[in-house]
Scaffold this motif. Structure first.
Motif, PDB file in Angstrom:
ATOM      1  N   ARG A   9      -2.601   0.333 -10.268  1.00 40.92           N
ATOM      2  CA  ARG A   9      -1.771   0.572  -9.091  1.00 40.92           C
ATOM      3  C   ARG A   9      -2.501   0.100  -7.839  1.00 40.92           C
ATOM      4  O   ARG A   9      -1.925  -0.522  -6.966  1.00 40.92           O
ATOM      5  CB  ARG A   9      -1.426   2.057  -8.991  1.00 40.92           C
ATOM      6  CG  ARG A   9      -0.463   2.365  -7.875  1.00 40.92           C
ATOM      7  CD  ARG A   9      -0.041   3.794  -7.894  1.00 40.92           C
ATOM      8  NE  ARG A   9       0.617   4.082  -9.155  1.00 40.92           N
ATOM      9  CZ  ARG A   9       0.746   5.279  -9.681  1.00 40.92           C
ATOM     10  NH1 ARG A   9       0.268   6.323  -9.056  1.00 40.92           N
ATOM     11  NH2 ARG A   9       1.348   5.468 -10.824  1.00 40.92           N
ATOM     12  N   GLU A  10      -3.802   0.395  -7.725  1.00 41.08           N
ATOM     13  CA  GLU A  10      -4.572  -0.016  -6.555  1.00 41.08           C
ATOM     14  C   GLU A  10      -4.685  -1.533  -6.481  1.00 41.08           C
ATOM     15  O   GLU A  10      -4.694  -2.096  -5.417  1.00 41.08           O
ATOM     16  CB  GLU A  10      -5.966   0.626  -6.572  1.00 41.08           C
ATOM     17  CG  GLU A  10      -5.954   2.097  -6.224  1.00 41.08           C
ATOM     18  CD  GLU A  10      -5.351   2.382  -4.863  1.00 41.08           C
ATOM     19  OE1 GLU A  10      -5.691   1.688  -3.873  1.00 41.08           O
ATOM     20  OE2 GLU A  10      -4.518   3.303  -4.778  1.00 41.08           O
ATOM     21  N   SER A  16      -2.595  -3.409   3.487  1.00 36.78           N
ATOM     22  CA  SER A  16      -2.086  -2.078   3.786  1.00 36.78           C
ATOM     23  C   SER A  16      -2.367  -1.707   5.228  1.00 36.78           C
ATOM     24  O   SER A  16      -3.365  -2.136   5.809  1.00 36.78           O
ATOM     25  CB  SER A  16      -2.754  -1.056   2.852  1.00 36.78           C
ATOM     26  OG  SER A  16      -2.184   0.214   3.041  1.00 36.78           O
ATOM     27  N   ARG A  17      -1.466  -0.909   5.766  1.00 35.22           N
ATOM     28  CA  ARG A  17      -1.646  -0.385   7.126  1.00 35.22           C
ATOM     29  C   ARG A  17      -1.016   0.991   7.170  1.00 35.22           C
ATOM     30  O   ARG A  17       0.060   1.211   6.617  1.00 35.22           O
ATOM     31  CB  ARG A  17      -0.963  -1.300   8.132  1.00 35.22           C
ATOM     32  CG  ARG A  17      -1.020  -0.724   9.528  1.00 35.22           C
ATOM     33  CD  ARG A  17      -0.936  -1.761  10.565  1.00 35.22           C
ATOM     34  NE  ARG A  17      -1.002  -1.091  11.856  1.00 35.22           N
ATOM     35  CZ  ARG A  17      -0.528  -1.582  12.952  1.00 35.22           C
ATOM     36  NH1 ARG A  17       0.047  -2.753  12.937  1.00 35.22           N
ATOM     37  NH2 ARG A  17      -0.617  -0.927  14.085  1.00 35.22           N
ATOM     38  N   SER A  18      -1.688   1.932   7.819  1.00 39.71           N
ATOM     39  CA  SER A  18      -1.110   3.262   7.968  1.00 39.71           C
ATOM     40  C   SER A  18      -0.775   3.497   9.434  1.00 39.71           C
ATOM     41  O   SER A  18      -1.445   2.985  10.327  1.00 39.71           O
ATOM     42  CB  SER A  18      -2.069   4.343   7.456  1.00 39.71           C
ATOM     43  OG  SER A  18      -3.254   4.341   8.207  1.00 39.71           O
ATOM     44  N   VAL A  19       0.289   4.242   9.652  1.00 38.05           N
ATOM     45  CA  VAL A  19       0.752   4.553  11.001  1.00 38.05           C
ATOM     46  C   VAL A  19       0.891   6.060  11.097  1.00 38.05           C
ATOM     47  O   VAL A  19       1.706   6.662  10.388  1.00 38.05           O
ATOM     48  CB  VAL A  19       2.118   3.876  11.291  1.00 38.05           C
ATOM     49  CG1 VAL A  19       2.610   4.241  12.678  1.00 38.05           C
ATOM     50  CG2 VAL A  19       2.022   2.378  11.121  1.00 38.05           C
ATOM     51  N   LYS A  20       0.071   6.686  11.938  1.00 42.52           N
ATOM     52  CA  LYS A  20       0.145   8.131  12.126  1.00 42.52           C
ATOM     53  C   LYS A  20       1.198   8.422  13.181  1.00 42.52           C
ATOM     54  O   LYS A  20       1.199   7.826  14.251  1.00 42.52           O
ATOM     55  CB  LYS A  20      -1.203   8.693  12.556  1.00 42.52           C
ATOM     56  CG  LYS A  20      -2.248   8.569  11.473  1.00 42.52           C
ATOM     57  CD  LYS A  20      -3.575   9.127  11.912  1.00 42.52           C
ATOM     58  CE  LYS A  20      -4.593   8.917  10.799  1.00 42.52           C
ATOM     59  NZ  LYS A  20      -5.907   9.401  11.183  1.00 42.52           N
ATOM     60  N   ASP A  29       2.503  -0.886   2.732  1.00 43.37           N
ATOM     61  CA  ASP A  29       1.689  -1.576   1.736  1.00 43.37           C
ATOM     62  C   ASP A  29       2.394  -2.843   1.259  1.00 43.37           C
ATOM     63  O   ASP A  29       3.548  -2.792   0.835  1.00 43.37           O
ATOM     64  CB  ASP A  29       1.454  -0.682   0.507  1.00 43.37           C
ATOM     65  CG  ASP A  29       0.711   0.597   0.850  1.00 43.37           C
ATOM     66  OD1 ASP A  29      -0.190   0.548   1.702  1.00 43.37           O
ATOM     67  OD2 ASP A  29       1.030   1.650   0.244  1.00 43.37           O
ATOM     68  N   VAL A  30       1.685  -3.960   1.320  1.00 43.96           N
ATOM     69  CA  VAL A  30       2.173  -5.185   0.709  1.00 43.96           C
ATOM     70  C   VAL A  30       1.641  -5.161  -0.718  1.00 43.96           C
ATOM     71  O   VAL A  30       0.434  -5.042  -0.936  1.00 43.96           O
ATOM     72  CB  VAL A  30       1.687  -6.450   1.448  1.00 43.96           C
ATOM     73  CG1 VAL A  30       2.150  -7.710   0.726  1.00 43.96           C
ATOM     74  CG2 VAL A  30       2.169  -6.441   2.885  1.00 43.96           C
ATOM     75  N   LEU A  40       7.242  -5.228   0.168  1.00 46.41           N
ATOM     76  CA  LEU A  40       6.751  -4.182   1.045  1.00 46.41           C
ATOM     77  C   LEU A  40       7.127  -2.819   0.487  1.00 46.41           C
ATOM     78  O   LEU A  40       8.273  -2.584   0.123  1.00 46.41           O
ATOM     79  CB  LEU A  40       7.361  -4.348   2.446  1.00 46.41           C
ATOM     80  CG  LEU A  40       7.039  -3.284   3.488  1.00 46.41           C
ATOM     81  CD1 LEU A  40       5.543  -3.217   3.764  1.00 46.41           C
ATOM     82  CD2 LEU A  40       7.798  -3.567   4.774  1.00 46.41           C
ATOM     83  N   SER A  41       6.149  -1.935   0.422  1.00 53.30           N
ATOM     84  CA  SER A  41       6.364  -0.556   0.009  1.00 53.30           C
ATOM     85  C   SER A  41       6.081   0.312   1.230  1.00 53.30           C
ATOM     86  O   SER A  41       4.975   0.289   1.769  1.00 53.30           O
ATOM     87  CB  SER A  41       5.406  -0.202  -1.136  1.00 53.30           C
ATOM     88  OG  SER A  41       5.450   1.177  -1.401  1.00 53.30           O
TER      89      SER A  41
END
Length: 126
Positions: A9-10, A16-20, A29-30, A40-41
């Motif tokens: 899975r990884e 990847s990018r996270s947005v708080k 996540d691409v 895109l997930s």
């Protein structure tokens, strides 16, 4: 030796990018499909109220967006963002969320400089 499901899975995530955003975190996540195509997930992770003494839990929701739909999705997203902005005017950025346990400890926390305001969702749409 066979790789575990988690390792496979990884490996699928190529960017990847996270947005708080308040009590939520959005993971963009691409991922690479089996046929080497990219998609895109989008995962929304929201902290759930936990009972005293329990470890915090998170509620997650996923949306998969495939490249052939990017243009239509972007157009629709820009349209609804523009509608909301036209209805409400300029939208203020959400202040950084501080978990309850940290709120008491950080009553006199230093004031950080405010980031410049960005237009559109996550600053990527103008």
């Amino acid at each position: 030796m066979e790789k575990s499901q988690e390792e496979r899975r990884e490996q699928e995530i190529v960017y990847s990018r996270s947005v708080k955003a308040g009590k939520r975190i959005y993971y963009l996540d691409v991922r690479k499909a089996r046929n080497n195509d990219l998609y895109l997930s989008i995962t929304e992770s929201k902290r759930r109220q936990s009972e005293e003494g329990e470890a915090p839990s998170f509620e997650k929701h996923k949306v998969f967006l495939y490249k052939e739909d990017f243009a239509h999705f972007t157009e629709g997203l820009q349209d609804v963002i523009a509608y909301v902005q036209n209805q409400l005017g300029e939208i203020e950025s959400r202040p950084e969320w501080v978990p309850e346990a940290r709120e008491e400890a950080s009553v006199e926390a230093p004031v950080e400089e405010e980031e410049p305001k960005r237009k559109g969702l996550f600053g990527i749409f103008k």
